[in-house]
Scaffold this active site. Structure first.
Site, mmCIF file in Angstrom:
data_model
loop_
_atom_site.group_PDB
_atom_site.id
_atom_site.type_symbol
_atom_site.label_atom_id
_atom_site.label_comp_id
_atom_site.label_asym_id
_atom_site.label_seq_id
_atom_site.Cartn_x
_atom_site.Cartn_y
_atom_site.Cartn_z
ATOM 1 C CG ASP A 223 40.907 63.328 4.045
ATOM 2 O OD1 ASP A 223 42.158 63.788 3.865
ATOM 3 O OD2 ASP A 223 40.455 62.678 5.344
ATOM 4 C CB CYS B 139 42.653 69.618 5.263
ATOM 5 S SG CYS B 139 42.899 67.906 5.957
ATOM 6 C CG HIS C 106 45.132 56.100 5.929
ATOM 7 N ND1 HIS C 106 45.382 57.160 6.531
ATOM 8 C CD2 HIS C 106 46.103 56.405 4.811
ATOM 9 C CE1 HIS C 106 46.352 57.900 6.130
ATOM 10 N NE2 HIS C 106 46.699 57.234 5.063
ATOM 11 C CE LYS D 111 43.551 67.214 1.652
ATOM 12 N NZ LYS D 111 42.900 66.338 2.932
ATOM 13 C CG HIS E 215 42.244 58.420 4.365
ATOM 14 N ND1 HIS E 215 43.508 59.193 4.298
ATOM 15 C CD2 HIS E 215 41.560 59.532 5.184
ATOM 16 C CE1 HIS E 215 43.492 60.406 5.042
ATOM 17 N NE2 HIS E 215 42.517 60.426 5.573
ATOM 18 C CG ASP F 145 39.591 67.527 2.698
ATOM 19 O OD1 ASP F 145 40.071 67.633 1.686
ATOM 20 O OD2 ASP F 145 40.381 67.244 3.583
ATOM 21 C CG HIS G 36 38.516 60.619 8.303
ATOM 22 N ND1 HIS G 36 39.297 60.056 8.966
ATOM 23 C CD2 HIS G 36 39.038 61.328 7.326
ATOM 24 C CE1 HIS G 36 40.550 60.507 8.757
ATOM 25 N NE2 HIS G 36 40.434 61.243 7.800
HETATM 26 C C1 VGL Z 1 41.175 66.269 8.008
HETATM 27 C C2 VGL Z 1 41.539 65.189 9.911
HETATM 28 C C3 VGL Z 1 41.940 63.993 9.225
HETATM 29 C C4 VGL Z 1 40.527 67.752 7.377
HETATM 30 C C5 VGL Z 1 41.529 64.907 7.204
HETATM 31 O O1 VGL Z 1 40.158 67.594 6.228
HETATM 32 O O2 VGL Z 1 40.823 68.670 8.103
HETATM 33 N N1 VGL Z 1 41.255 66.416 9.396
HETATM 34 N N2 VGL Z 1 41.634 64.008 7.783
HETATM 35 ZN ZN ZN Z 2 41.668 62.288 6.645
#
Ligand code: VGL
Ligand code: ZN
Length: 198
Positions: free
Chosen positions: A47, A152, A53, A107, A49, A9, A82
């Protein structure tokens, strides 16, 4: 034993100026690029979404970012909007050598389930397909870097260790959100799961 670098990410929204900025998130990009040549495979996660979401505070009336709610699969932190599919915030950091990736695994696209881990959604049972990809290519030695250490990266590393992969997390090429002690808890949890913390 073939080695994969799994870059978690490294996207605009997790870097300074982004919607869910991780302090120093952009400082790791050069070091990650430099590592890529040392591996048999480079895999990026993204990431990803849909708008609205269920992990977004804005989807729950009266809730603020970083509030907790109970989802059918357990407790869930609510985040600022995000990494919305197709938006600039979901794009990889501009300096990340994303063209070097063999595989990009997305994801968090299921509207009802968040997915911190690159292996399983937060219900702990819906697979992303990454396990099969790694096994088919004989990639058993995994090094993980990226954002965020305590979400993550943590969930991905623990799931990989539970699945029997040899997992190393390079802390100098990760940055954390650290919400209410989440970084300390994550480091303990990874160590308990047998993840090598370097
Ligand atoms: C993440 C919060 C929400 C991450 C992703 O990449 O750690 N954290 N979505
Ligand atoms: Zn996320």
């Amino acid at each position: 034993m073939s080695k994969a670098l799994i870059v978690i990410d490294v996207q605009n929204d997790f870097c300074p100026g982004g919607a869910l900025a991780v302090p120093g998130g952009d400082q790791i990009v050069g070091g990650i690029n430099d590592l890529m040549a040392d591996f048999d495979a480079v895999i990026l996660t993204q990431d990803w979404h849909p708008a609205g979401h269920s992990s977004f505070a804005s989807s729950h009336g009266g809730k603020d970012p970083y509030d907790m709610i109970e989802m059918p699969y357990g407790p869930q932190v609510l985040w600022p909007d995000h990494c919305v599919q197709g938006n600039d915030g979901a794009v990889f950091h501009k300096d990340l050598k994303s063209e070097r990736a063999d595989l990009i695994i997305r994801k968090g696209f299921n509207p009802a389930i968040d997915s911190y881990s690159a292996f399983f959604e937060n219900d702990q049972s819906t697979a992303t397909g990454l396990e099969g990809y790694l096994r088919n290519r004989g990639l058993s030695d995994l090094t993980m870097v990226g954002l965020a250490t305590d979400f993550c990266v943590n969930f991905s590393a623990v799931d990989a260790a539970k699945l029997g992969f040899d997992v190393t997390v390079l802390q100098s090429l990760c940055r954390a959100i650290d919400l209410n002690g989440s970084l300390g808890a994550a480091l303990n949890g990874m160590a308990d799961a047998g993840v090598h913390l370097r």
